[in-house]
Design a protein around this motif. Structure first.
Motif, mmCIF file in Angstrom:
data_model
loop_
_atom_site.group_PDB
_atom_site.id
_atom_site.type_symbol
_atom_site.label_atom_id
_atom_site.label_comp_id
_atom_site.label_asym_id
_atom_site.label_seq_id
_atom_site.Cartn_x
_atom_site.Cartn_y
_atom_site.Cartn_z
ATOM 1 N N HIS A 96 0.831 -1.207 0.000
ATOM 2 C CA HIS A 96 0.000 0.000 0.000
ATOM 3 C C HIS A 96 0.868 1.260 0.000
ATOM 4 N N VAL B 32 -7.871 3.503 -1.456
ATOM 5 C CA VAL B 32 -8.240 3.068 -0.100
ATOM 6 C C VAL B 32 -9.678 2.549 -0.074
ATOM 7 N N TYR B 36 -10.277 -1.185 1.022
ATOM 8 C CA TYR B 36 -11.009 -1.436 2.271
ATOM 9 C C TYR B 36 -12.239 -2.311 2.000
ATOM 10 N N ASN B 37 -12.889 -2.064 0.866
ATOM 11 C CA ASN B 37 -14.106 -2.825 0.544
ATOM 12 C C ASN B 37 -13.815 -4.054 -0.312
ATOM 13 N N PHE B 107 -3.955 5.162 7.268
ATOM 14 C CA PHE B 107 -5.144 4.301 7.330
ATOM 15 C C PHE B 107 -4.763 2.847 7.041
ATOM 16 N N THR B 108 -3.942 2.638 6.012
ATOM 17 C CA THR B 108 -3.555 1.257 5.682
ATOM 18 C C THR B 108 -2.712 0.653 6.806
ATOM 19 N N ILE B 110 -2.978 1.309 10.022
ATOM 20 C CA ILE B 110 -3.886 0.927 11.107
ATOM 21 C C ILE B 110 -4.688 -0.303 10.727
ATOM 22 N N TYR B 111 -5.200 -0.316 9.509
ATOM 23 C CA TYR B 111 -6.037 -1.442 9.084
ATOM 24 C C TYR B 111 -5.241 -2.744 9.037
ATOM 25 N N GLU B 112 -4.006 -2.663 8.600
ATOM 26 C CA GLU B 112 -3.215 -3.888 8.443
ATOM 27 C C GLU B 112 -2.622 -4.405 9.760
ATOM 28 N N THR B 113 -2.838 -3.665 10.838
ATOM 29 C CA THR B 113 -2.374 -4.194 12.127
ATOM 30 C C THR B 113 -3.133 -5.469 12.496
ATOM 31 N N ARG B 114 -4.245 -5.721 11.778
ATOM 32 C CA ARG B 114 -4.990 -6.978 12.026
ATOM 33 C C ARG B 114 -4.068 -8.180 11.802
#
Lengths: 152, 118
Positions: A96, B32, B36-37, B107-108, B110-114
């Motif tokens: 990303h 994004v 995200y979707n 944002f990426t 934070i989201y990829e911390t999964r």
């Protein structure tokens, strides 16, 4: 053959890292005689690096896209099998970051090549710094993944 | 469509700046949203080396939608850069051109911390 493209990708990434780091540090430097090593490192002609950074970025990105499918098939599946989801996540972020920095290249080029250097200094600094940090992140993560077998 | 009157009244440099700024603003936002979707125009199946518009059986191996995100984002950003009038961006703070991509990156992260917290 994939090793060849992988190494080529790394070589271009190193060239890009050098160019964008020289430029990224030069844009924060105040004009003064360069005596210490770090000042000489930063005392470069920033605009002269802009085209090189754009070309190197595009080549590195294209090579990365080319070697991405073998990564998905061989490396990613191996990481999953070994329970190394953290490394998978690092690479997800890397992909990303690479794309977002790619999107910044047009405006980056504009600020270095068409706007006079005395104008919009702050914007030029931050655009260049974002790209520099992105390149550093991607290179470090790439190395971590490349050496995962020896690190874990 | 761009307003011809406003386009003609601006210098080529201003129009170029406007187009490049719009491109750099729209691209990360579209990317994004797609990411995200998990919206994909097409999927690439590297195991069989084929592109498909629809999801294929698991025998095709893992699907890659990364290329689709890049192509759609590039196209959307290029169209926006071509049609958004430069007068719309004339009063836009130039800092958005790096702040929006920086926020997209954040944002990426934070989201990829999964993955990292898995």
């Amino acid at each position: 053959m994939i090793a060849f493209w992988d190494v080529l990708h790394a070589i271009f990434a190193m060239l890009l890292l050098g160019a964008v780091t020289h430029q990224g540090l030069s844009v924060w430097r105040k004009p003064a005689p360069a005596r210490a090593f770090i000042d000489r490192f930063r005392a470069v002609n920033g605009p002269g690096y802009a085209n090189a950074v754009v070309v190197l970025y595009l080549v590195t990105f294209a090579l990365g896209c080319y070697i991405y499918p073998p990564y998905v098939l061989d490396v990613k599946s191996s990481l999953f099998a070994a329970g190394l989801s953290g490394q998978v996540g690092l690479f997800q972020i890397k992909e990303h970051v690479a794309v977002v920095a790619l999107a910044l290249l047009p405006v980056y080029w504009h600020y270095w090549r068409t706007v006079p250097l005395t104008e919009d200094t702050g914007i030029r600094r931050f655009v260049t710094t974002v790209i520099m940090v992105a390149v550093w992140w991607n290179l470090v993560v790439g190395h971590i993944l490349n050496n995962t077998k020896g690190l874990v | 469509m761009a307003d011809p009157q406003s386009t003609l009244s601006r210098s080529p440099s201003e129009r170029l700046f406007s187009a490049l700024t719009v491109f750099s603003l729209v691209f990360p936002v579209v990317y994004v949203v797609l990411y995200y979707n998990e919206l994909a125009l097409f999927r690439f199946y590297p195991l069989v080396g084929e592109l498909h518009l629809n999801i294929q059986p698991t025998t095709f191996g893992p699907a890659m939608i990364y290329y689709g995100w890049i192509i759609v984002s590039t196209f959307a950003a290029a169209v926006a850069a071509a049609v958004v009038p430069s007068r719309w961006t004339a009063h836009l703070w130039a800092g958005w051109s790096w702040l929006v991509p920086a926020f997209a990156t954040l944002f990426t992260f934070i989201y990829e911390t999964r993955w990292l917290l898995h």
